[in-house]
Design a protein around this motif. Structure first.
Motif: not given
Length: 238
Positions: A59-62, A127-132, A158-168, A217-219
């Protein structure tokens, strides 16, 4: 008084983000890798080894720009998706800095096939996914309130089987602290729409936890809950 002090810290942190990004050339020359204490990079390595590509969510974090630069300098094949900025000169500056660090930039709104190609080559999509924002999304709880949340990262995974890895990547002391978490398990019940919504909800819970580590540190000034839940969700395929 507490809220005022917290708000001042939020704006100071954002100002430091800008200053650090503008000094990126210097940071790279001085050795950015040595300024970051990394925790959990093995989760990213294992996910990448599966050969299906990886979707990184943050996200828009750190300092999310320094996060991308650090990964790219470590040799990770990273593509980042960002919206085109209102001023073309500033947009060229930001994209140029990303490319200087080794990232490759994909403007938001690009044909979804470009994103799929990245994953099918076994590379990383950030990808950033924390905003509207004005993208396809669904409502999912975020800090106890329904928030219109982008579905793109979950749909791609879901479409590709790629793991979804969160980080900051947080600013701590004189350097940075990168936190990489294990991939988010996505449901697979056969009900694609329900699975997508639950996957987005899991992502929001993970982002909440990352924000709680360093909430200053988040927007926070972004209007995260501006779209009201009475509006219909947009789930049509891109």
């Amino acid at each position: 008084t507490e809220l005022r002090r917290f708000s001042e810290r939020v704006f100071r942190e954002l100002g430091m983000n800008l200053a650090e990004f503008l000094r990126l050339r210097v940071l790279l020359r001085e050795g950015l890798e040595g300024m970051v204490r990394a925790e959990g990079l093995e989760h990213l390595d294992r996910a990448l080894a599966e050969g299906k590509g990886v979707v990184i969510i943050t996200g828009h974090l750190g300092n999310w720009e320094i996060l991308g630069a650090y990964l790219a300098r470590r040799g990770y094949p990273l593509w980042v998706v960002g919206r085109r900025l209102f001023d073309r000169r500033i947009d060229r500056l930001v994209v140029g800095y990303r490319e200087m660090a080794g990232m490759r930039n994909i403007p938001r709104g690009e044909d979804a096939r470009a994103l799929l190609r990245v994953l099918r080559r076994g590379e990383i999509l950030g990808l950033l996914m924390d905003q509207d924002t004005n993208v396809q999304g669904v409502f999912a709880p975020f800090f106890g309130r329904p928030a219109h949340t982008p579905v793109g990262p979950v749909r791609l995974a879901m479409r590709t089987g790629a793991p979804l890895v969160p980080m900051a990547l947080y600013r701590e002391g004189e350097g940075y602290h990168l936190v990489v978490q294990p991939p988010i398990p996505l449901p697979d019940t056969g009900d694609r729409e329900a699975d997508l919504r639950e996957g987005v909800a899991r992502c929001n819970r993970t982002l909440e936890a990352l924000i709680r580590r360093h909430p200053e540190q988040w927007v926070w000034m972004h209007r995260r809950w501006k779209t009201k839940s009475g509006h219909s969700d947009h789930l049509s395929e891109a």
